[in-house]
Design an enzyme around this catalytic site. Structure first.
Site, PDB file in Angstrom:
ATOM      1  N   CYS A   1      -6.581  -1.447 -15.806  1.00  0.00           N
ATOM      2  CA  CYS A   1      -6.614  -1.724 -16.775  1.00  0.00           C
ATOM      3  C   CYS A   1      -8.291  -1.891 -17.092  1.00  0.00           C
ATOM      4  CB  CYS A   1      -6.739  -3.081 -15.791  1.00  0.00           C
ATOM      5  SG  CYS A   1      -7.102  -4.675 -16.590  1.00  0.00           S
ATOM      6  N   LEU A   2      -8.858  -1.852 -18.367  1.00  0.00           N
ATOM      7  CA  LEU A   2      -9.857  -1.884 -19.045  1.00  0.00           C
ATOM      8  C   LEU A   2     -10.627  -2.878 -18.098  1.00  0.00           C
ATOM      9  CD1 LEU A   2      -9.346  -1.316 -22.682  1.00  0.00           C
ATOM     10  CD2 LEU A   2      -9.265   0.121 -21.526  1.00  0.00           C
TER      11      LEU A   2
ATOM     12  N   GLY B   1      -3.905  -1.368 -24.390  1.00  0.00           N
ATOM     13  CA  GLY B   1      -3.587  -2.812 -25.093  1.00  0.00           C
ATOM     14  C   GLY B   1      -4.582  -3.922 -24.710  1.00  0.00           C
TER      15      GLY B   1
ATOM     16  N   GLN C   1     -10.148 -10.997 -21.966  1.00  0.00           N
ATOM     17  CA  GLN C   1     -10.548  -9.551 -22.055  1.00  0.00           C
ATOM     18  C   GLN C   1     -12.268  -9.364 -22.826  1.00  0.00           C
ATOM     19  OE1 GLN C   1      -7.245  -6.442 -21.772  1.00  0.00           O
ATOM     20  NE2 GLN C   1      -8.080  -5.394 -20.238  1.00  0.00           N
TER      21      GLN C   1
ATOM     22  N   HIS D   1      -3.079 -11.365 -18.530  1.00  0.00           N
ATOM     23  CA  HIS D   1      -4.475 -11.474 -18.872  1.00  0.00           C
ATOM     24  C   HIS D   1      -4.423 -13.179 -19.808  1.00  0.00           C
ATOM     25  CE1 HIS D   1      -6.514  -8.056 -18.436  1.00  0.00           C
ATOM     26  NE2 HIS D   1      -5.587  -7.045 -18.854  1.00  0.00           N
TER      27      HIS D   1
ATOM     28  N   HIS E   1       2.119  -7.244 -18.956  1.00  0.00           N
ATOM     29  CA  HIS E   1       0.465  -7.261 -18.192  1.00  0.00           C
ATOM     30  C   HIS E   1      -0.325  -7.855 -19.223  1.00  0.00           C
ATOM     31  CE1 HIS E   1      -3.081  -4.068 -17.213  1.00  0.00           C
ATOM     32  NE2 HIS E   1      -3.896  -4.817 -17.770  1.00  0.00           N
ATOM     33  N   GLU E   2      -0.402  -7.826 -20.422  1.00  0.00           N
ATOM     34  CA  GLU E   2      -1.396  -8.588 -21.496  1.00  0.00           C
ATOM     35  C   GLU E   2      -0.744 -10.004 -21.718  1.00  0.00           C
ATOM     36  OE1 GLU E   2      -3.528  -6.792 -22.521  1.00  0.00           O
ATOM     37  OE2 GLU E   2      -2.810  -4.944 -22.324  1.00  0.00           O
TER      38      GLU E   2
HETATM   39  O1  GNR Z   1      -4.746   0.905 -21.163  1.00  0.00           O
HETATM   40  C1  GNR Z   1      -4.098   0.759 -20.525  1.00  0.00           C
HETATM   41  N1  GNR Z   1      -3.252   0.954 -19.835  1.00  0.00           N
HETATM   42  C2  GNR Z   1      -2.095   0.995 -18.985  1.00  0.00           C
HETATM   43  C3  GNR Z   1      -1.584   1.155 -18.185  1.00  0.00           C
HETATM   44  C4  GNR Z   1      -0.439   1.072 -17.451  1.00  0.00           C
HETATM   45  C5  GNR Z   1      -0.191  -0.184 -17.956  1.00  0.00           C
HETATM   46  C6  GNR Z   1      -0.863  -0.874 -18.618  1.00  0.00           C
HETATM   47  C7  GNR Z   1      -1.906  -0.958 -18.656  1.00  0.00           C
HETATM   48  S1  GNR Z   1      -2.523  -1.858 -20.329  1.00  0.00           S
HETATM   49  C8  GNR Z   1      -3.814  -1.466 -19.843  1.00  0.00           C
HETATM   50  C9  GNR Z   1      -5.419  -1.504 -21.129  1.00  0.00           C
HETATM   51  C10 GNR Z   1      -4.905  -3.509 -20.845  1.00  0.00           C
HETATM   52  O2  GNR Z   1      -5.792  -3.185 -19.878  1.00  0.00           O
HETATM   53  N2  GNR Z   1      -4.868  -4.490 -21.192  1.00  0.00           N
HETATM   54  O3  GNR Z   1      -5.182  -5.107 -20.703  1.00  0.00           O
HETATM   55 NI    NI Z   2      -5.443  -5.079 -18.581  1.00  0.00          NI
END
Ligand code: GNR
Ligand code: NI
Length: 170
Positions: free
Chosen positions: A92-93, A46, A51, A138, A134-135
């Site tokens: 998270c990236l 995601g 980001q 952000h 999660h997104e």
């Molecule tokens: O790549 C991602 N893996 C992930 C694993 C578990 C819960 C959420 C994520 S999202 C993350 C990519 C990311 O940072 N998205 O904002």
């Molecule tokens: Ni993230």
């Protein structure tokens, strides 16, 4: 298409609250293409526009499994369909190399626009439900580490700052 640079915690720009997209036009479609390219390159599932330092309500998701297709979420809004919380290990990236368990509702209904500006609704459970939340975090300037204790978050912050310093001198 172009790769964009992913901001990393504790960069203050990750705290920016994204604005709604007023019209889904070619500029937005180019942004969506760049986000997919950047997400796949970084091997994420995601990515929120926040980001890559674009403060608009745009998200791409691709869980890269058999059941789910790539998903574009413009102006996403979700509601939780259960009060039960489920634990999932998140990464998270923007917080590279850190994986911690977060508790979130396991069942959500998402309303959003696709890349053609068409409204859609889906219900999600499991990893997709976690990823949607999660997104959306952000886009509100929040990170998964905000769900952890202050102590854990400050340790993660020190670790990433130290890592950055090492990268800069090597
Ligand atoms: O790549 C991602 N893996 C992930 C694993 C578990 C819960 C959420 C994520 S999202 C993350 C990519 C990311 O940072 N998205 O904002
Ligand atoms: Ni993230």
């Amino acid at each position: 298409m172009a790769l964009r640079k992913i901001l990393e915690f504790p960069d203050a720009r990750l705290r920016t609250v994204a604005k709604a997209v007023e019209m889904v036009d070619d500029t937005i479609r180019v942004l969506v293409d760049d986000m997919f390219e950047t997400m796949y390159h970084a091997q994420g599932i995601g990515l929120a526009a926040t980001q890559i330092d674009v403060h608009l309500r745009v998200v791409v998701i691709d869980l890269q499994d058999d059941q789910n297709k790539p998903l574009v979420m413009i102006n996403p809004e979700f509601e939780t369909l259960t009060s039960e919380l489920d634990e999932m290990q998140e990464g998270c990236l923007s917080v590279p190399g850190v994986y911690e368990v977060v508790k979130r509702p396991d069942h959500v209904r998402l309303k959003a626009l696709n890349q053609n500006g068409e409204a859609y609704e889906i219900e999600a459970e499991g990893l997709l439900a976690v990823c949607i939340q999660h997104e959306c975090d952000h886009l509100a300037g929040k990170l998964f580490v905000d769900h952890l204790s202050t102590l854990k978050r400050s340790r993660i912050k020190s670790k990433l700052i130290k890592q950055k310093r090492l990268e800069a001198t090597s």
